[in-house]
Every structure is written in C-alpha cells, then in structure tokens.
Design an enzyme around this catalytic site. Structure first.
Site, PDB file in Angstrom:
ATOM      1  N   LYS A  94       0.857  -1.202   0.007  1.00  0.00           N
ATOM      2  CA  LYS A  94       0.015   0.031  -0.094  1.00  0.00           C
ATOM      3  C   LYS A  94       0.851   1.309   0.053  1.00  0.00           C
ATOM      4  O   LYS A  94       1.809   1.313   0.524  1.00  0.00           O
ATOM      5  CB  LYS A  94      -0.953  -0.132   1.257  1.00  0.00           C
ATOM      6  CG  LYS A  94      -2.003   1.109   1.260  1.00  0.00           C
ATOM      7  CD  LYS A  94      -3.082   0.793   2.505  1.00  0.00           C
ATOM      8  CE  LYS A  94      -4.063   1.938   2.368  1.00  0.00           C
ATOM      9  NZ  LYS A  94      -4.776   1.799   3.475  1.00  0.00           N
ATOM     10  N   SER A 141     -10.158  -0.977   6.669  1.00  0.00           N
ATOM     11  CA  SER A 141      -9.537  -0.539   5.542  1.00  0.00           C
ATOM     12  C   SER A 141      -8.726  -1.753   4.644  1.00  0.00           C
ATOM     13  O   SER A 141      -8.337  -1.713   3.472  1.00  0.00           O
ATOM     14  CB  SER A 141      -8.574   0.430   5.465  1.00  0.00           C
ATOM     15  OG  SER A 141      -9.283   1.854   5.272  1.00  0.00           O
ATOM     16  N   SER A 148      -9.841   1.218   2.321  1.00  0.00           N
ATOM     17  CA  SER A 148      -9.143   1.955   1.484  1.00  0.00           C
ATOM     18  C   SER A 148      -7.955   1.309   0.835  1.00  0.00           C
ATOM     19  O   SER A 148      -7.210   1.528  -0.097  1.00  0.00           O
ATOM     20  CB  SER A 148      -8.507   3.216   2.271  1.00  0.00           C
ATOM     21  OG  SER A 148      -7.531   2.516   3.426  1.00  0.00           O
TER      22      SER A 148
END
Ligand SMILES: [Zn+2]
Lengths: 451, 448
Positions: B64, B163, B139
């Site tokens: 990420k 997330s 996310s």
C-alpha cells in the site's frame, strides 16, 4: 509598580535528542549543518517518536525540584500545532497546553513564584534570508520555566537569572553553551500585559525590559499584545495582539504511551540534590573560615566548589583560595573557556599545590604548569621533579654572576632606584629556568647589594 | 503455492499479468524494474537451493502506498505526495526483506487511506478484479485487488476502520487487522494514530498468518508497539472447539446476513462450535466515535504536508474526502471546544474496548459479516453516510484494539462476501485457527 514575569527556555544537558538517538550537537561552532539528523527529527512521513529520552525527563524533574515545584509523575505528551518553516512535523511535542500536567508546578525560587516547568522539543534552525533549514537542533530537549509576574525591575530579573543558571549548572541539568532564550511579560499599573518574545541574552533582556517599561509609561497598553525586541534600533515592535492569538489546537500525543514516574524515583532524586550556591556559601564560610567574597566566587561554579572541597583536604585554604580564584580563573578567562569545561583533576591540583606549599617548586613554576591545563589537567609529578627549586647557595652563586653582568642595574639600585631589583630577580629566574624561589632570590640579592 | 515453481518464474508470471491487466484494473501505481526484480528473484532461488532462505522466500508482495519502501514512492495515492520518494524502510518492510520476501511494487489505494471504496485515489479508482464494474472496497483497494487479480501472492494494507477487511471482503480474499500495537507502525503514513494497524491480505489464511507472524512484534521505533508470542502455524486447519458469539445486529441486506448465518451454522455443526448471539450495546456508537478520532488525528498528522518539504500543500492538492476530514479535524480541535469531542470520543472508545473485553470472557470469537453492504458500481453516487456505513461492522475492532480477519464465504448476486471473525486482543492464534476452519469448510463445499 511594574510587574514582570518570565518564560525561560534552556537546553537540557543530554547526549541524545528527545525522541531519537541523534546527538545533541548544534551550532556553527560545533558542527556542519544537517549532520545529526534522522527520519524522526526531520519529521519524515511515517516516522514516529521513540520513547522520550529518560535523562531529559529526569533532568526536567530535577530542575522542578530545585525550583521547589510540586512534581507530576504522569508524563502526557501534547502536540502543539503551528505552521512555520522550522517545524518539520507541523507540531511541537511538549508537556504544556490545556490538556497537560506540567512536570512541575507551584514552586518558588529565591523569592520568585514558579508557575510551571515542562519539557518540550526544540524546532530546527531556519535562516529567513537564505531559506536554509538546519535540523541539527531539531528535537533537542528544552526546559521551559514559567515564573509568576513577581519581578519589578530589570536588575532584579538579571540577578535572579544569574542565580538560576548557577543553581542549574550545579546539577548539570542545563547546557549553558547553547545559551538561554526568554519571553518576558511586562505590565505597568492600569495597562494590559505585553509579552516580548525570544530574547537570547541577559544583556538584551535587561535592555528590552527597560525600553519596554519606558514605552508603556508613555503609551499605556490598552490590549494584550506580543512584541519583539529589535536590538539595533533599541525598540520593541508589535508582532500580534491577543485577538489574533494563535490557536495551537493541542491534542494529547497518540504515538506515545502514558508514562508514570514512580514516587520512589522522585523521592530519590530529591535526596540526591546537592546544596545549592546560597546554602553552599554559608557552609564554606563556617567550615573553612573563609571570606564571604571568596565563598561567593567559589560557589558560582559547581566545578570550582567541587575542586575546592577535594583539594582543601590536603592543602591549606589560604594557599588554595588564591590558586583557584586568581590563577585557575585567570587561565580560564585568558583562554575564554568555561571553568566547568576544564577538566581539572583534584589529585593533580593537590599535587601541584602541595609542591608549592612544601617549597618543592616556586610559584612561577607552578603557574607555568597550571597554564598548560587548558582543556584538562595532567599529572604534574614529572614537571615538579625537573622544576625543583635550587638551593640557597646556588641562588647566591647565580645572583653574583647576574650582578656582575648587569652593572647598570646595580648602580641604579644603589642610587636609590629600588625597583631595579625586579629586573635583577628576573635575570636570576631566567638563568635558573624559574627554579629559584622568588622571595629567597630577593633576599639574597638584597643581602649582597646591601640594604 | 510456491511449489514446483521458482521465484524467478513466479515474478515473471506476475509481471506478465500486471502488464496485461493493470491498465484496466488500475491496481499498481509503481512496479519495480524487471531487471532488478529478476536479479533479486534469482538470489532468492539460490538461497532456497542452498537451504539458507528466509521464511518469506518465494513470496511476492504488493505494498500500500502509505508504507515507506526506500527508493519507491509512498504517494498515499495523492497529488500531495506524488513525488515523495521514501528515504527509509518501514519496520514491516525491513522484516519482509530480511526474510527474503520480494516487493514487486506499490499499489493504489484511497487517498491517504481516506475512503471505503477505492474511488478517492488521485490516480483513478481501482477496479474489482471479480467484476471490474464494481468498487473493490477501500481503503486498501489496490492491496486486496492485487491479490485477487493474481498480481502478487500477498499484499500489505493498513486498517484504521476496516481498510483491510472491507476490500478483502469485496474482492474475495483474506484480510487481517491485527491487535493494535502488535505490528510496528514505524514508516506507515498516519491516518489515525490511535487506530492504524498494518496487516496482510492474501489468497488464503495460512499465507496471511505467516506474513503477520513475520511482521509483528515490538519495535523501539514505534513506542506504542508491544511484544507478542510466535504464532503456531501448524495448528491452522485443525479442528478446534470454539465458543462463538454471533453479533446480534439486524443489517439491511438480509442476503448478506443469511449467507453468514448459514455458513456459521454449517461450521457449528461440522466443528461442534457452541454458537450464541452476543449483543454489544455500544456498537451503534462506533461510527460516531470513529470519525472525531480520525478527523482530529488526521488533521494533526497532515500538518507536516504544508508544501514546504514534501511536494504540495495538502489543502490545495488533495481530493474532497481528505479535505473534509482535515476541515473537520480543524474544527474539532479549536481551542474554544477545549478538546471535548476528541476526548469524549476517546472515552467512548475505551467503553467499547471494555465491552468487547468483557464479551470475550464468554466467547472465543465474535462473528459478523465483514461489510453490511454489497460493493456498489464505480462512479455510482452514494451519500457520505452510506459510504461511512460500509465500515459499521469493522470499526468496532479498531476502537476495541482487538484483532479480526475477513474470510471469503461466498457470493451474493455474484459479489464476494466476507465473514468477519473477531478475537480478543492478542488472540490472533484463535482467530487464524477459526479462519482456516471456515476456509476449509468453504473449499470442501466448492469441491463437493
Ligand atoms: Zn534524529
């Protein structure tokens, strides 16, 4: 009456920074820009604080204790947000603000109320002219001491600050090389409180207070405001008024755990505090029967009083005192080095002075040895042996040679110009490589020349 | 996985897949050079041959973009940091590298991890590999999608309110939110410091457990982090008796609720689990508690993005969701409010934490759907409240600081649905064991 209060910032004397392992070394004198830095003290995205430097926390508590404060064992760090080029994280880590319990509160030091003492981190150094930022000092631990508005004159402030710093240097809590910074708040009867930010020397503090008081007397402040002192123009100028005061949006630091300093640790620290200058003066006078003037000089620096107390075990105080207050301080002044920074080993000092006391070497020779002890002392035994004073007979022999070689000075002396004997003594010293005893030489010369 | 195929071959295969499909799916923002990757893969293969390889040898990771990997862009999928090159490795990255894991590149995500759909990225939305018309969830959108699309073996995401678990559920992969403080956050760019945890996403529970076992543990660079015991990975998949609480909460989409209830029922019968309803009073306060914390801490964390050091000033370069949170945080933290909202939220967080702790005295696990809604179509207009409601069931674990896993259990309308299995703080072992049992149940059904 004028009311003056202070917010004093000083560097805590630690090896590492507050939230990272970088060394606390900054200032052009000591290092190049941006060497003692890491992701933490430069606020790289994603970096987090290490647990706060425990020495810094201890020293802040020590200072709070010295200032007679009540200690809060709970250390809850706060984020104080503001936007400035020198602030890499966009906030300063501190133990102040509305949600904090400062390290120490409600103290009193030499008649002045202490509102609070707390630790905070130093921002980086920003040069507004070049735009350059040096992060070497970013994250260094500072202590902030906030007084009540108990001062009524500039002189009072300056003399109190002197006492404060000598007390703090006693426990080696403050790094004096890095200097002090103070915000001074001043109000005169009927007027609002005005704060002057960031004054960085005793001299400037004194000037700024005097100038600001005069300004307020002419122009009574109607609103609270923050001003800055312009040293060149000798004026204070407006920075902002209370209405435009900053909102720091304090929050408790989520990246650090709540820390609690155990009661026993605080108690232990309290017991370990040495006598401070004011008490020490009394002790010195009583115990060693020395003059108040000398006691005051000795207690100004913790290193001096420590050296005195060690050496006086072997050397008579009347011999010792001038060697510290005149000779050693002379070396320190001449070399512009703080006597606290000169590492004088009491053993070496004792050996040197015993050699003088026992007449093994003369004072000139001893001074010559002492003058070499700029950064640190060394064992003087070798030099004492090679510099041993010579016998009376030898002095007499050399004196005669000197008199024979310096007819003019002898004539001068005999015609009444007694001071020319100093020249002759000097010549004997030169010939004996300073190994002749000064008084003995004078005696011998006077005898030969006839009084 | 990893059997009969060299690391080099695997990296080549992944690079080919990325080359083929990344344009459409928009998963990877940055892929390392093929030359560099193949050299690294060869080194790992040599180590494997000589029996000196680390625990993650043969594993290929997507990361990420809010996690620092030296030399790669930790852009946070934002214009603000699009040029920010990491100068250091996050602790989790160091650990992966030390165990011979290969990082293939940085994936897409919601901007600064602010979002639940994967649509707030400044570099365009990630598409759901199962159905590219749908959102992948967020996310950690790219992290989940990269694993689902077989662009890599495993991915790291960060989970502040769901997330990791939310996109894992929507993409049909496994996602883990570890116990708060067990994985170092050093090098993770903050969303909400009281809640953020890094965790793994994988195609199976065993891989997720292995990765978590490697990355967790006390790190002096994260003062909040704590030490943990090693996981016993050999126990995964074995039959265990558990006392399971089913979260007593009506959700709107009955199809999701039914799927989870059915699967849990089957598991209960098959494994002899004791299943009972459990109600958590304060779970309804989760979203209201969560946002003041996130807004406040995110506001604080983003003050450093003032345009002076790292690219652009955040308020000027960010998207609307990020800006909403910053403005919200600036309001909450105003001096005149005396910190009331933030401190109230912290107090309710504590209440929720205590309520879960006490529930876990009676239960080993608490089970619910991971997400109460099905993934919507990319670009479909939904309200902020609807968007925030995606996280209603995942946020409580962040507030309570415990651990939770999302395991895929099937589809509703062709959209993947995950089961969330939550365990008490530091009980990842139980969580993984139960997750592996559910996984086994589903895969056996698939075969049967
Ligand atoms: Zn540093």
């Amino acid at each position: 009456m004028v009311k003056i209060g202070l917010e004093i910032h000083g560097y805590l004397n630690t090896i590492e920074k507050l939230f990272c392992s970088c060394r606390v070394i900054h200032g052009k004198k000591f290092t190049k820009a941006n060497v003692n830095i890491c992701p933490i003290c430069t606020g790289q995205p994603g970096s987090k604080p290490l647990l706060p430097n425990s020495n810094a926390v201890k020293k802040a508590i020590l200072i709070s204790l010295i200032l007679g404060c009540r200690i809060n064992g709970e250390v809850v760090w706060q984020r104080k947000h503001y936007s400035w080029p020198d602030l890499p994280k966009g906030f300063q880590s501190t133990i102040s603000g509305p949600h904090a319990t400062p390290n120490g509160v409600d103290g009193k030091f030499m008649g002045i109320g202490i509102r609070e003492c707390h630790i905070e981190e130093d921002p980086a150094a920003w040069n507004p002219l070049t735009g350059e930022i040096d992060y070497n000092r970013s994250g260094s631990p500072l202590i902030e001491i906030v007084t009540d508005p108990d001062f009524s004159s500039a002189e009072e402030v300056v003399s109190w600050l002197g006492n404060l710093f000598s007390a703090l240097s006693y426990v080696k809590a403050i790094d004096k090389n890095s200097g002090l910074k103070a915000d001074v708040n001043i109000s005169i009867p009927g007027g609002k409180r005005v704060e002057i930010k960031n004054i960085n020397s005793l001299k400037k503090i004194k000037e700024a207070i005097e100038i600001e008081v005069l300004r307020q007397e002419k122009n009574l402040p109607r609103v609270e405001e923050t001003r800055t002192y312009n040293e060149e123009k000798k004026v204070t100028t407006l920075m902002r008024t209370k209405d435009s005061a900053m909102d720091y949006r304090f929050i408790s630091e989520p990246d650090l755990p709540f820390l609690k300093i155990p009661e026993e640790v605080i108690k232990k620290m309290k017991n370990s505090i040495p006598e401070l200058p004011q008490e020490k003066i009394k002790i010195l006078i009583k115990k060693y029967k020395i003059d108040k003037t000398y006691a005051e000089i000795l207690t100004k620096k913790s290193s001096l009083v420590e050296l005195f107390e060690e050496t006086v075990k072997h050397v008579k105080p009347e011999i010792l005192i001038p060697w510290i207050t005149v000779e050693l301080l002379g070396v320190s002044n001449y070399n512009k080095i703080d006597v606290d920074e000169m590492e004088i080993n009491p053993e070496h000092f004792t050996k040197l002075l015993l050699a003088v006391q026992d007449g093994k070497i003369n004072e000139l020779k001893a001074k010559e040895i002492l003058r070499k002890w700029i950064e640190s002392s060394s064992d003087p035994s070798g030099e004492i042996d090679s510099g041993k004073t010579i016998s009376g007979a030898e002095i007499e022999k050399i004196s005669k040679e000197v008199l024979a070689e310096n007819k003019k000075a002898v004539e001068d002396y005999k015609s009444g110009e007694k001071s020319s004997i100093n020249f002759l003594i000097g010549q004997v010293m030169k010939k004996t490589n300073k190994r002749a005893d000064f008084n003995k030489t004078r005696e011998v010369l006077e005898k030969i020349l006839g009084k | 996985m990893g059997i009969n195929i060299t690391t080099t071959e695997k990296v080549k295969k992944y690079l080919k897949e990325i080359e083929k499909k990344n344009k459409e799916l928009n998963i990877f923002l940055e892929v390392r050079s093929e030359k560099e990757l193949l050299e690294e893969a060869r080194r790992v293969d040599d180590k494997i041959k000589s029996g000196r390889s680390g625990r993650l040898a043969g594993y290929v990771f997507g990361i990420k973009p809010n996690i620092n990997v030296v030399g790669l862009h930790a852009s946070c999928s934002s214009k603000v940091l699009e040029d920010y090159l990491s100068t250091y490795d996050a602790t989790v990255i160091k650990k992966i590298k030390d165990e011979d894991g290969i990082i293939i590149g940085m994936v897409n995500s919601d901007e600064f991890a602010c979002g639940s759909s994967g649509e707030t990225s400044a570099f365009g939305p990630v598409k759901n590999p199962i159905n590219p018309k749908l959102i992948p969830g967020g996310s950690s959108s790219g992290s989940a999608a990269s694993v689902a699309a077989r662009f890599c073996d495993v991915a790291l995401g960060s989970d502040t309110g769901g997330s990791i678990r939310n996109p894992a559920s929507h993409c049909g992969v496994v996602g883990v939110k570890p116990t708060y403080g067990t994985v170092s956050r050093y090098g993770l760019i903050d969303l909400s410091m009281s809640l953020d945890q890094i965790g793994p996403l994988a195609r199976n529970v065993a891989d997720a457990a292995l990765v978590l076992d490697v990355i967790r543990g006390k790190d002096e660079n994260d003062s909040i982090s704590v030490d943990v015991q090693k996981l016993n990975l050999n126990e995964l998949g074995k039959k265990k008796n558990f006392r399971v609480g089913v979260l007593d909460l009506e959700i709107k989409d009955k199809r999701i609720q039914k799927l989870i209830a059915d699967k849990l029922d089957e598991a209960g019968k098959k494994y002899n689990w004791k299943i009972k309803k459990v109600s958590i009073q304060n779970v309804e306060l989760a979203i209201e508690t969560y946002y003041p914390l996130v807004y406040t801490e995110f506001f604080s964390a983003t003050r450093k993005f003032d345009g002076r050091r790292y690219g652009k000033k955040i308020e000027e370069a960010c998207g609307p969701e990020v800006l909403r949170r910053i403005i919200g945080g600036a309001e909450i933290t105003k001096a005149e409010h005396e910190g009331r909202n933030y401190h109230l939220a912290l107090r309710v967080k504590k209440l929720i934490e205590e309520e879960y702790e006490s529930a876990f005295k009676d239960f080993d696990l608490i089970v619910s759907p991971t997400v109460p809604r099905l993934a919507h179509k990319i670009g479909e207009e939904i309200t902020v409240e609807e968007m925030y409601s995606y996280d209603a069931l995942t946020i409580p674990s962040n507030l309570a600081g415990n651990c939770a896993i999302s395991v895929p259990v099937g589809f509703v309308d062709g959209v993947p649905v995950g089961m969330q299995i939550m365990a008490d703080k530091f009980n990842e072992q139980k969580m993984f064991e139960a997750g592996a049992m559910i996984e086994k149940l589903i895969s056996e059904e698939g075969r049967g």
